[in-house]
Design an enzyme around this catalytic site. Sequence first.
Site, mmCIF file in Angstrom:
data_model
loop_
_atom_site.group_PDB
_atom_site.id
_atom_site.type_symbol
_atom_site.label_atom_id
_atom_site.label_comp_id
_atom_site.label_asym_id
_atom_site.label_seq_id
_atom_site.Cartn_x
_atom_site.Cartn_y
_atom_site.Cartn_z
ATOM 1 N N SER A 1 78.747 16.542 34.581
ATOM 2 C CA SER A 1 79.573 17.542 35.222
ATOM 3 C C SER A 1 80.922 17.599 34.529
ATOM 4 O O SER A 1 81.398 16.593 33.986
ATOM 5 C CB SER A 1 79.760 17.166 36.695
ATOM 6 O OG SER A 1 80.800 17.919 37.268
ATOM 7 N N ASP B 1 79.448 27.200 38.254
ATOM 8 C CA ASP B 1 79.462 26.791 36.841
ATOM 9 C C ASP B 1 78.613 27.644 35.910
ATOM 10 O O ASP B 1 79.116 28.219 34.946
ATOM 11 C CB ASP B 1 78.979 25.336 36.721
ATOM 12 C CG ASP B 1 79.907 24.368 37.423
ATOM 13 O OD1 ASP B 1 80.902 24.818 38.021
ATOM 14 O OD2 ASP B 1 79.638 23.164 37.385
ATOM 15 N N CYS C 1 85.281 24.815 42.424
ATOM 16 C CA CYS C 1 85.941 23.504 42.310
ATOM 17 C C CYS C 1 87.267 23.624 41.563
ATOM 18 O O CYS C 1 87.356 24.292 40.531
ATOM 19 C CB CYS C 1 85.035 22.523 41.593
ATOM 20 S SG CYS C 1 83.526 22.153 42.504
ATOM 21 N N GLU D 1 72.862 17.283 35.387
ATOM 22 C CA GLU D 1 74.156 16.618 35.354
ATOM 23 C C GLU D 1 74.085 15.324 36.147
ATOM 24 O O GLU D 1 73.306 15.212 37.088
ATOM 25 C CB GLU D 1 75.243 17.518 35.955
ATOM 26 C CG GLU D 1 75.539 18.733 35.108
ATOM 27 C CD GLU D 1 76.654 19.603 35.687
ATOM 28 O OE1 GLU D 1 77.132 19.306 36.800
ATOM 29 O OE2 GLU D 1 77.049 20.563 35.015
ATOM 30 N N ASP E 1 76.197 23.729 41.617
ATOM 31 C CA ASP E 1 76.010 22.373 41.132
ATOM 32 C C ASP E 1 76.431 21.304 42.136
ATOM 33 O O ASP E 1 75.801 20.253 42.237
ATOM 34 C CB ASP E 1 76.788 22.172 39.822
ATOM 35 C CG ASP E 1 76.132 22.899 38.655
ATOM 36 O OD1 ASP E 1 75.167 23.640 38.901
ATOM 37 O OD2 ASP E 1 76.589 22.732 37.512
#
Length: 573
Positions: free
Chosen positions: A476, A129, A200, A450, A87
């Site tokens: 997000s 994700d 992340c 997103e 993402d």
Amino acid sequence: MSKRFDKTKLPSRHVSVGPERAPHRSYYYAMGMTEEEINRPFVAIASAGNDSAPCNTTLDPQANLCREGVIANGGTPRRFNTITVTDGIAMGHQGMKSSLISREIIADSVEVSVRGHCYDALVGFAGCDKSLPGMMMSMLRLNVPSIFVYGGSILPGTYRGEDVTVVDVFEAVGQHAAGNCPLQELIELEKVACPGHGACGGQFTANTMACVGEAIGLSLPNSNMSPAPYKSREEIAIAAGKQVMELLALNLRPRDICTREAFENAARVVAATGGSTNAALHLPAMASECGIEFDLFDVAEIFKSTPYIADLKPGGKYVAKDMHEAGGVYMGMKTLLDGGFLDPNPMTVTGKTLGENLEEITWNPDQKVFYEVSNPITPTGGVVGLKGSLAPDGAIVKVAGMDRLQFTGPARVFDCEEDAFAAVEKRDIAEGCVIIIRYEGPKGGPGMREMLSTTAALYGQGMGEKVALITDGRFSGATRGFCIGHVGPEAAEGGPIGLVEDGDTIAIDAVAGTIDLDVSDDVLAERKARWKPRTNDYQSGALWRFAQNVGPASKGALTHPGASSETHVYADI
């Protein structure tokens, strides 16, 4: 083969047992396998590893180590790969239309590989994700004994003495557009924000769903918050390989573990940690794979009554490494259980219940990440469900770390994210307005993009809580500010969001859980009569196929009927 396993009752008998399977066995001998290895249970090790992003770069080495655990406990590992769409790289352009679709492709590809080769159990490794819910959906769909392993988060970067994440870079783009961040500083930041391997670091979608993996019982306790570069990840991979063989011996399957109560526990943990709104999309999708009705409103009801107790980015101070050092997600679950917010009875991949696992955890009053439920950051969850005349089928907002929970203002309407982002970059957005980005839903996008590029740019300009943003797309897990997503029905299906015009008054109340369009029924009826469906540019290929099959976001943006329509389960073939 160990006496613990009767191969004649396992799926792999179809490819390895009996005279008629001699041709099949010849393929295994071609790969150097011995007769003993062919006679053992076959364990799929599915990896979403690739070179696309640091989230995925350690997955293949971890999956390879998992083989050792499988072999040590009487199985024969069979490794294969699936895709990811990352993402952070797909964000802010047409590539993001592929993100949610990748969840389905991952689940489908793992399913068909396991089905095609008749594997008996599954260990899945994921980092980005959508690969986390996609991998867990395949486990629930196949219902063979399974363990989910997260590849681990990235360590925080350091910029001028402060911890930073990729979100700081997205927000610095907005600061640069506002004239508050020189280009050289932006370049310096981008080079240090992501210092190595891992997903992340904040409580964004990947870490949120990694917490779900533990809360719902599909991951080993306190395994998922260990950062990707840590040596402990190797031990976790081996342990998962060993333990999946124990699950096979017990015939303990994912649907035995992921009961409705387990899904409720998972939703509690999302809310308590200020997790990503995307969990309200993925939990219903995972539940559907079990034949459990668990939609956006079920999730929102749980969010409403859950204390927010984890001081994690983007709403708070800390990242996954800090959560790991504080005792992992189980430390947060310890106080949730003690406060009566978790059901201790669901089974887990340890072969014990969640409550039995938590008995081994001692609350650490010196750690700083988790507050006790008796003294939460806020008394209700970091994520809130909304419903009203603008969103009859619901919407969702992340309020963790926000001061302002009500907003009323005039609409500023955009029919795609690019137009909205261009207006933000030009500083052509007035304080107090409600930005509408529509035709970005599951069907309309297609793919339900997103909006982090837009929301982060607004925040970077200091407009994060001076405007509201509403979309039938998604946000997000890294998004902060007054941002509402998953609005349904979506614009492409003629939902009210498709009828909004510039200047219409919209009122949002995240305390009452309402989102309303202040336009009379007569005027809306007139607009509806004039409304015509839009045609997007994706009239063939995977995006077209997704748009034809996908259901509403409130049900998880599903593309198939789920377990409720099954006539057989793969594990019983």
